[in-house]
Design a protein around this motif. Structure first.
Motif, PDB file in Angstrom:
ATOM      1  N   ASN A  53     -10.642  12.073  -7.787  1.00  0.00           N
ATOM      2  CA  ASN A  53      -9.893  12.362  -6.560  1.00  0.00           C
ATOM      3  C   ASN A  53     -10.488  11.580  -5.412  1.00  0.00           C
ATOM      4  OD1 ASN A  53      -7.968  14.283  -7.397  1.00  0.00           O
ATOM      5  ND2 ASN A  53      -9.560  15.836  -7.520  1.00  0.00           N
ATOM      6  N   GLY A  54      -9.619  10.976  -4.617  1.00  0.00           N
ATOM      7  CA  GLY A  54     -10.098  10.266  -3.441  1.00  0.00           C
ATOM      8  C   GLY A  54     -10.591   8.855  -3.718  1.00  0.00           C
ATOM      9  N   ALA A  55     -10.458   8.395  -4.951  1.00  0.00           N
ATOM     10  CA  ALA A  55     -10.950   7.056  -5.305  1.00  0.00           C
ATOM     11  C   ALA A  55     -10.139   5.941  -4.639  1.00  0.00           C
ATOM     12  CB  ALA A  55     -10.944   6.874  -6.822  1.00  0.00           C
ATOM     13  N   GLY A  56      -8.890   6.269  -4.265  1.00  0.00           N
ATOM     14  CA  GLY A  56      -8.044   5.271  -3.603  1.00  0.00           C
ATOM     15  C   GLY A  56      -6.864   4.802  -4.437  1.00  0.00           C
ATOM     16  N   LYS A  57      -6.513   5.570  -5.453  1.00  0.00           N
ATOM     17  CA  LYS A  57      -5.438   5.151  -6.356  1.00  0.00           C
ATOM     18  C   LYS A  57      -4.073   5.208  -5.679  1.00  0.00           C
ATOM     19  CE  LYS A  57      -6.514   8.517  -9.128  1.00  0.00           C
ATOM     20  NZ  LYS A  57      -7.595   9.202  -8.385  1.00  0.00           N
ATOM     21  N   THR A  58      -3.794   6.349  -5.043  1.00  0.00           N
ATOM     22  CA  THR A  58      -2.509   6.486  -4.349  1.00  0.00           C
ATOM     23  C   THR A  58      -2.408   5.449  -3.236  1.00  0.00           C
ATOM     24  OG1 THR A  58      -2.326   8.831  -4.849  1.00  0.00           O
ATOM     25  CG2 THR A  58      -1.119   8.056  -2.913  1.00  0.00           C
ATOM     26  N   THR A  59      -3.501   5.253  -2.539  1.00  0.00           N
ATOM     27  CA  THR A  59      -3.502   4.280  -1.442  1.00  0.00           C
ATOM     28  C   THR A  59      -3.215   2.877  -1.987  1.00  0.00           C
ATOM     29  OG1 THR A  59      -5.161   5.678  -0.385  1.00  0.00           O
ATOM     30  CG2 THR A  59      -4.813   3.503   0.572  1.00  0.00           C
ATOM     31  N   THR A  60      -3.746   2.580  -3.159  1.00  0.00           N
ATOM     32  CA  THR A  60      -3.471   1.280  -3.780  1.00  0.00           C
ATOM     33  C   THR A  60      -1.987   1.140  -4.099  1.00  0.00           C
ATOM     34  OG1 THR A  60      -5.704   1.178  -4.687  1.00  0.00           O
ATOM     35  CG2 THR A  60      -4.042  -0.214  -5.756  1.00  0.00           C
TER      36      THR A  60
HETATM   37  P1  ATP Z   1      -6.010  11.785  -5.399  1.00  0.00           P
HETATM   38  O1  ATP Z   1      -5.892  11.899  -6.861  1.00  0.00           O
HETATM   39  O2  ATP Z   1      -6.831  12.859  -4.788  1.00  0.00           O
HETATM   40  O3  ATP Z   1      -4.727  11.533  -4.686  1.00  0.00           O
HETATM   41  P2  ATP Z   1      -6.593   9.024  -4.976  1.00  0.00           P
HETATM   42  O4  ATP Z   1      -7.516   8.214  -5.791  1.00  0.00           O
HETATM   43  O5  ATP Z   1      -5.143   8.776  -5.153  1.00  0.00           O
HETATM   44  O6  ATP Z   1      -6.951  10.506  -5.194  1.00  0.00           O
HETATM   45  P3  ATP Z   1      -6.116   8.445  -2.238  1.00  0.00           P
HETATM   46  O7  ATP Z   1      -5.037   9.459  -2.111  1.00  0.00           O
HETATM   47  O8  ATP Z   1      -5.736   7.029  -2.327  1.00  0.00           O
HETATM   48  O9  ATP Z   1      -7.027   8.800  -3.497  1.00  0.00           O
HETATM   49  O10 ATP Z   1      -7.134   8.682  -1.050  1.00  0.00           O
HETATM   50  C1  ATP Z   1      -8.233   7.829  -0.818  1.00  0.00           C
HETATM   51  C2  ATP Z   1      -8.893   8.228   0.465  1.00  0.00           C
HETATM   52  O11 ATP Z   1      -7.999   7.981   1.562  1.00  0.00           O
HETATM   53  C3  ATP Z   1      -9.270   9.685   0.560  1.00  0.00           C
HETATM   54  O12 ATP Z   1     -10.559   9.751   1.135  1.00  0.00           O
HETATM   55  C4  ATP Z   1      -8.238  10.275   1.478  1.00  0.00           C
HETATM   56  O13 ATP Z   1      -8.767  11.330   2.220  1.00  0.00           O
HETATM   57  C5  ATP Z   1      -7.900   9.123   2.373  1.00  0.00           C
HETATM   58  N1  ATP Z   1      -6.519   9.210   2.876  1.00  0.00           N
HETATM   59  C6  ATP Z   1      -5.412   9.397   2.119  1.00  0.00           C
HETATM   60  N2  ATP Z   1      -4.310   9.406   2.897  1.00  0.00           N
HETATM   61  C7  ATP Z   1      -4.725   9.234   4.158  1.00  0.00           C
HETATM   62  C8  ATP Z   1      -4.073   9.157   5.422  1.00  0.00           C
HETATM   63  N3  ATP Z   1      -2.749   9.234   5.529  1.00  0.00           N
HETATM   64  N4  ATP Z   1      -4.845   8.982   6.533  1.00  0.00           N
HETATM   65  C9  ATP Z   1      -6.183   8.882   6.426  1.00  0.00           C
HETATM   66  N5  ATP Z   1      -6.869   8.935   5.257  1.00  0.00           N
HETATM   67  C10 ATP Z   1      -6.164   9.108   4.143  1.00  0.00           C
END
Ligand code: ATP
Length: 237
Positions: free
Chosen positions: A41-48
């Motif tokens: 969780n939080g690794a940055g996958k969704t953001t990618t």
């Molecule tokens: P998860 O499985 O929890 O969704 P993930 O690997 O997809 O994990 P992301 O959702 O990409 O992780 O989040 C990566 C980091 O970016 C996290 O620290 C999160 O708090 C931060 N983050 C996500 N969305 C935002 C936003 N809209 N504004 C600021 N920070 C954000």
């Protein structure tokens, strides 16, 4: 890197405001491959995924994204969508107050070369049975089906699935897995972000593992399954 990459992600960096999230991610996918993008969780996958789909936020500050020889990094979300990028977000974004069919109609765009509504119904009989039902009344699995079907109604080159199995009972996960399997068999290039790494890897050719915004592993899905250390450290499986 592979020299026959269909989607090529090259050293991308992305920010939410002042927060530096994606910190130099690179990977390639060949046409028709399914890739699992995994990590804690939080690794940055969704953001990618959001960066690749060119959503307004996060902001891409550096790096290149190429799809089928076309740059995506210079595009906005609507242009990326026209170029065949479809993201099915974690919350599925179907329109609850509209029927299944109305959701599908909305996904049909002028000159689209994706699935027609009849093709969707042929492939997802469950949606055909529920065509006049309001989407809000669908089960989680059916909503996921509708979200995927809607993405396939567009002309598509790459499909991004963000946590398609989330919140679904195991028996429903199996149903959605079948659909992802069908999508793979159709040769649609796909990235799956999933906490359920075992289920995602089962259907994947390759895997990329992220940690704190960086790629810590890239290889075949089998390599991940065979690597106890990786599984324990990043995937808890
Ligand atoms: P998860 O499985 O929890 O969704 P993930 O690997 O997809 O994990 P992301 O959702 O990409 O992780 O989040 C990566 C980091 O970016 C996290 O620290 C999160 O708090 C931060 N983050 C996500 N969305 C935002 C936003 N809209 N504004 C600021 N920070 C954000």
């Amino acid at each position: 890197t592979v020299n026959d990459a269909f989607l090529s992600v090259r050293d991308i960096h992305a920010w939410y405001g002042e927060s530096y999230i994606v910190q130099g991610v690179s990977f390639d996918i060949r046409k028709g491959e399914v890739l699992s993008l995994l990590g804690r969780n939080g690794a940055g996958k969704t953001t990618t995924l959001r960066t690749l789909a060119r959503l307004d936020s996060p902001a891409l500050s550096q790096g290149e994204i190429w799809l089928d020889g076309e740059p995506l990094h210079t595009k906005k979300a609507f242009q990326a969508a026209r170029s065949g990028v479809q993201l099915v977000p974690e919350d599925r974004r179907i329109i609850g107050g509209l029927t299944v069919e109305e959701n599908l109609v909305l996904a049909q765009v002028a000159g689209n070369k994706g699935w027609s509504i009849e093709e969707v119904y042929d492939r997802f009989p469950r949606l055909a049975e529920r065509r006049n039902q309001e989407a809000v009344t669908l089960s989680g699995g059916e909503q996921q089906m509708l979200a995927v079907a809607r993405a396939l109604a567009r002309e598509i080159k790459v499909l991004f699935l963000d946590e398609p199995y989330e919140g679904l009972a195991p028996v429903i996960v199996q149903e959605i897995e079948k659909i992802v399997g069908q999508i793979r068999d159709l040769g649609i290039t796909t990235i799956i972000v999933e906490q359920n790494a075992v289920a995602a890897l089962r259907l994947s050719d390759r895997a990329v593992i992220m940690d704190t915004g960086q790629v810590v592993f890239s290889g075949s899905a089998q390599d991940v399954l065979d690597n106890a250390e990786l599984r324990e450290e990043y995937l808890a499986i």
